[in-house]
Design an enzyme around this catalytic site. Structure first.
Site, mmCIF file in Angstrom:
data_model
loop_
_atom_site.group_PDB
_atom_site.id
_atom_site.type_symbol
_atom_site.label_atom_id
_atom_site.label_comp_id
_atom_site.label_asym_id
_atom_site.label_seq_id
_atom_site.Cartn_x
_atom_site.Cartn_y
_atom_site.Cartn_z
ATOM 1 N N ASP A 1 0.819 -1.203 -0.007
ATOM 2 C CA ASP A 1 0.021 0.000 -0.104
ATOM 3 C C ASP A 1 0.944 1.301 -0.154
ATOM 4 O OD1 ASP A 1 -2.167 1.524 0.025
ATOM 5 O OD2 ASP A 1 -3.460 -0.043 1.172
ATOM 6 N N HIS A 2 0.071 2.455 0.040
ATOM 7 C CA HIS A 2 1.006 3.771 -0.099
ATOM 8 C C HIS A 2 1.967 3.980 0.972
ATOM 9 C CE1 HIS A 2 -0.933 5.419 3.546
ATOM 10 N NE2 HIS A 2 -2.110 4.766 3.281
ATOM 11 N N ASP A 3 2.967 4.588 0.352
ATOM 12 C CA ASP A 3 4.158 5.239 1.522
ATOM 13 C C ASP A 3 4.942 3.872 2.027
ATOM 14 O OD1 ASP A 3 3.538 7.930 1.106
ATOM 15 O OD2 ASP A 3 1.664 7.718 1.889
ATOM 16 N N GLY B 1 2.343 2.734 4.963
ATOM 17 C CA GLY B 1 3.283 3.620 5.733
ATOM 18 C C GLY B 1 4.287 2.601 6.077
#
Length: 199
Positions: A125-127, A145
């Site tokens: 997922d993102h980051d 994250g």
């Protein structure tokens, strides 16, 4: 010309990724003297005199330490292998030598290092930040994250909650649910994930 280093089952998956990308693979290298072909592809022993023929290479070895050892020995250009059935954000960054299998999703601002494996149907997922030589097994779910240190292996079906930091050369067992940070070289198993104490 594009070559693979390694001629086992992992190489079969990478060969098909490159074929579906429209890349022609010239052959493979493997240290096993008994291997001479894989499907219609010739298997040779690598030697530096091959370098002038190599325009791109992927290391088709699932073992993270072996992949690092070979990568550090070779003075050749490495490419990426991304299956057409993977979904990779245009805002994600992938290092050379990394392979992404079918069904993978990599979301915005994920940063994936060199010579990583993102295996079938995994989700990044993102980051998220994955350092070099990380291996993400099939059906892993990495929430947003997360940071994963160099050489760490995440087993099939594991889930890592958002914001977790996992150290270098750690092992997360198949099906593990990671809910707290993981130190370097730790082995984590279970739900919730707990560190195995080595005797």
């Amino acid at each position: 010309m594009i070559y693979l280093y390694g001629a086992s089952g992992h190489a079969k998956v990478i060969l098909e990724i490159l074929e579906q990308q429209g890349n022609k693979v010239a052959g493979l290298f493997d240290d096993n003297q008994a291997l001479h072909s894989l499907w219609e592809y010739e298997v040779n022993r690598y030697a530096p005199e091959w370098n002038s023929k190599i325009t791109g290479m992927l290391i088709a070895l699932g073992n993270n330490r072996a992949r690092r050892q070979i990568a550090e020995q070779l003075n050749v250009p490495f490419i990426k292998g991304i299956h057409p059935a993977a979904t990779v954000s245009g805002r994600a960054v992938l290092g050379n030598g990394t392979v992404v299998m079918a069904g993978v999703t990599i979301n915005a601002d994920a940063v994936i290092g060199r010579h990583c494996i993102i295996n079938t149907n995994a989700s990044v997922d993102h980051d998220c930040i994955l350092e070099d030589y990380v291996d993400i097994s099939p059906n892993v779910a990495l929430c947003g994250g997360i940071t994963i240190g160099e050489g760490t292996h995440i087993g099939a079906g594991a889930v890592v909650k958002p914001g977790i930091m996992i150290g270098r050369w750690a092992t997360i067992g198949a099906g593990t649910v990671v809910i707290r940070d993981v130190p370097d070289s730790a082995v984590i198993v279970g739900n919730p994930g707990k560190e195995m104490i080595r005797k």
